[in-house]
Design a protein around this motif. Sequence first.
Motif, PDB file in Angstrom:
ATOM      1  N   GLU A 138      25.584  82.880  11.644  1.00 27.30           N
ATOM      2  CA  GLU A 138      25.807  83.886  12.693  1.00 27.30           C
ATOM      3  C   GLU A 138      24.696  84.928  12.682  1.00 27.30           C
ATOM      4  OE1 GLU A 138      28.063  83.292  10.248  1.00 27.30           O
ATOM      5  OE2 GLU A 138      29.414  81.982  11.352  1.00 27.30           O
TER       6      GLU A 138
ATOM      7  N   GLU B 150      21.764  83.407  14.224  1.00 29.71           N
ATOM      8  CA  GLU B 150      22.010  83.317  15.677  1.00 29.71           C
ATOM      9  C   GLU B 150      21.750  84.666  16.337  1.00 29.71           C
ATOM     10  OE1 GLU B 150      25.853  81.658  16.652  1.00 29.71           O
ATOM     11  OE2 GLU B 150      25.772  82.533  18.649  1.00 29.71           O
ATOM     12  N   TRP B 151      22.222  85.718  15.693  1.00 30.05           N
ATOM     13  CA  TRP B 151      22.000  87.074  16.218  1.00 30.05           C
ATOM     14  C   TRP B 151      20.500  87.351  16.336  1.00 30.05           C
ATOM     15  CZ3 TRP B 151      19.558  91.150  13.725  1.00 30.05           C
ATOM     16  CH2 TRP B 151      19.662  92.395  14.337  1.00 30.05           C
TER      17      TRP B 151
ATOM     18  N   VAL C 298      18.985  85.007  19.189  1.00 34.68           N
ATOM     19  CA  VAL C 298      19.334  85.413  20.557  1.00 34.68           C
ATOM     20  C   VAL C 298      18.592  86.703  20.927  1.00 34.68           C
ATOM     21  CG1 VAL C 298      21.240  86.190  22.041  1.00 34.68           C
ATOM     22  CG2 VAL C 298      21.571  84.239  20.513  1.00 34.68           C
TER      23      VAL C 298
ATOM     24  N   MET D 250      20.553  79.022  23.206  1.00 38.04           N
ATOM     25  CA  MET D 250      21.908  79.499  22.914  1.00 38.04           C
ATOM     26  C   MET D 250      22.718  78.464  22.119  1.00 38.04           C
ATOM     27  SD  MET D 250      22.021  82.513  24.032  1.00 38.04           S
ATOM     28  CE  MET D 250      21.130  83.603  25.134  1.00 38.04           C
ATOM     29  N   ASN D 251      22.275  77.212  22.185  1.00 38.08           N
ATOM     30  CA  ASN D 251      22.990  76.172  21.442  1.00 38.08           C
ATOM     31  C   ASN D 251      22.842  76.300  19.935  1.00 38.08           C
ATOM     32  OD1 ASN D 251      24.305  74.368  23.393  1.00 38.08           O
ATOM     33  ND2 ASN D 251      22.235  74.275  24.222  1.00 38.08           N
TER      34      ASN D 251
ATOM     35  N   ALA E 216      24.288  78.242  18.405  1.00 32.53           N
ATOM     36  CA  ALA E 216      25.681  78.504  17.998  1.00 32.53           C
ATOM     37  C   ALA E 216      26.315  77.293  17.314  1.00 32.53           C
ATOM     38  CB  ALA E 216      26.506  78.905  19.221  1.00 32.53           C
TER      39      ALA E 216
ATOM     40  N   GLY F 277      26.850  77.279  13.678  1.00 37.92           N
ATOM     41  CA  GLY F 277      27.957  78.081  13.150  1.00 37.92           C
ATOM     42  C   GLY F 277      29.268  77.731  13.830  1.00 37.92           C
TER      43      GLY F 277
END
Lengths: 151, 445
Positions: free
Chosen positions: B323, B326-327, B330, B358-359, B361, B364
Amino acid sequence: MAVLRSETTEEQLVEVLVKHFSKADSFSIYREVAFLNKRIDIILVNKRTNEIWAVEAKISWWRKAIEQAKLTLLGVDKAYIALPMAKVDGLRRYREEIEGLGIGFFGVTPNSRNSRVEEMISPLSSCYKNPIRESELRSSIAHGIYLEAIK
Amino acid sequence: MNISTNVLGKSPFNFLRLGIHGERKYFVRPNLFGGIAFNGSLVALTPEATGTFLAVKMEENKPFFIDPLTYAFALSPIHIIRPEDRKVRKSILKMAEFYGDALKQIVGKRSISPSEFKDENITKELCAGVLNFQELALRESLTEDIDYFEKIGVDISKIAPKPTFLIPPYFYLDITYWQDWIGHNIDFVENALRLKKDIPVFCEIVISREFLHRQNELLILAEKYAQLKCRGFLIWVGNFPECEATVDEIVSLRRFIKELSKTGSPIINLYGGYLSALLSFDGLKGFCHGPGYGEERDIVPVGGGLPYPKYYFTPLHRRLPSELVEWLVVGRFSRKEEFYLEICDCPECKQILQNGIMNFAQFGEKAHMIRVDGLPISYATERAKEINNFHFLYARHKELSDVQSTSKESLLHQLTEAEKEYLPELSAQWVSHLRVWYEALSKTI
């Protein structure tokens, strides 16, 4: 002057916040909503705009509160940290970081007769939002993956 | 035969550890790792499955070894007993059966003590049992399926797995009681060498982290072990996560490796990550890890335990909560190509991000459920574990290639560059190890 009682818990802080947001009748309110590998203390869904806000309540632990709120920005429009007003001195140290991330801040005064919630930093719209995560969060809400709903 | 150059290839070399049979899927791309490490507990419990995996599934003739985990028998029985029924774990019982009467009689009742090895016969019996187990357990397991192999036209004698090296019994050296054990550990190696097996003998040295704060004791150990005529060394510092190591600890470890490497024998770290790859400049031949984790381990619990999946963030050479990555992703990138350039362009990442950044994600991906007390909980999906682990294997392979082909100065420079790049966004918690590694590895020892 309102004084934070030493036995104030995170649970009490959340209750004050929920009561505060219930007054306006603008939000659907959900507690302990599953998101990523944790739970968000409070999710507010704006009944008019459908915007989602998250509130992470903490008794202290600024660092943990910031790290959690930062990651919730992946799924919500706005994220807040809420801490007792008595701990607000720490805000001086962290204000720049919180503002830089676009996170908002509530100072909470829990008091049996006159609790108060004060927005001390206004949040920005999340620039970390991932539509996949937003959709997961809305799905958690739709499927009841939370502790409690306060409509 | 020179083990270091002929069998193990270039430094740094990595052994991928098979912790449970469910992880066999990560071994389908044999070009991503150098060799295979097994724990004795897995082999003792499932010799047929392990033997067949090596003989049939592993197309390449990969180097492998079996860690006999003999130290487990000197621990309090509480560490080898299942809490649910207070019985000794089956894998430990099976190992004891292979290792002989001395351990079979005491397992689960009490720990073995150093004084018991004053009896030379016990030392000899344990040595023979431990070495025979590594040499024969997998080979003999195949003969039980002889009908099957005949049916598929496979000659067992040609495919029978033979370990690259054998490990004599060894016991844990902690800073308080090491002098009680060291003589016996050395006896085990000398006994094993006298058995004159046709497989090289490697000596395993397991020490507590406190040794890294005690230079004198550490150098005494190095001197004693360096006198042995074994063909290589395996080292394991208990509870030593590389990302939490201090400058002084790393410098001590470098000195220890340097002393042992004077023997000219290969040294392999049993649990290591990118720091271990960089320690190849001090003489470390290679290191072992699991598929996506297992870069550190304390001596207890003995074997077992699967951690939460995380994304291996190559610029920092460590796993991070997916995560958090990812943060970062993004917030930083709008196009997948930027990600490939800056973070990772391995086939797994390209597959996941093919339809957009965006994938990420998916690394996680979580499933949720409600506990009996009404609280929701989340857990990583099997798919998330798999894609993280495959990405890790590609990333590790690339790291090793980079270390093999780049100067130490350039690699250290990359550490400081990555620190500067990511510290503002990720905080010291996730980045500070780079500064520590840089300082420790820059020192002249």
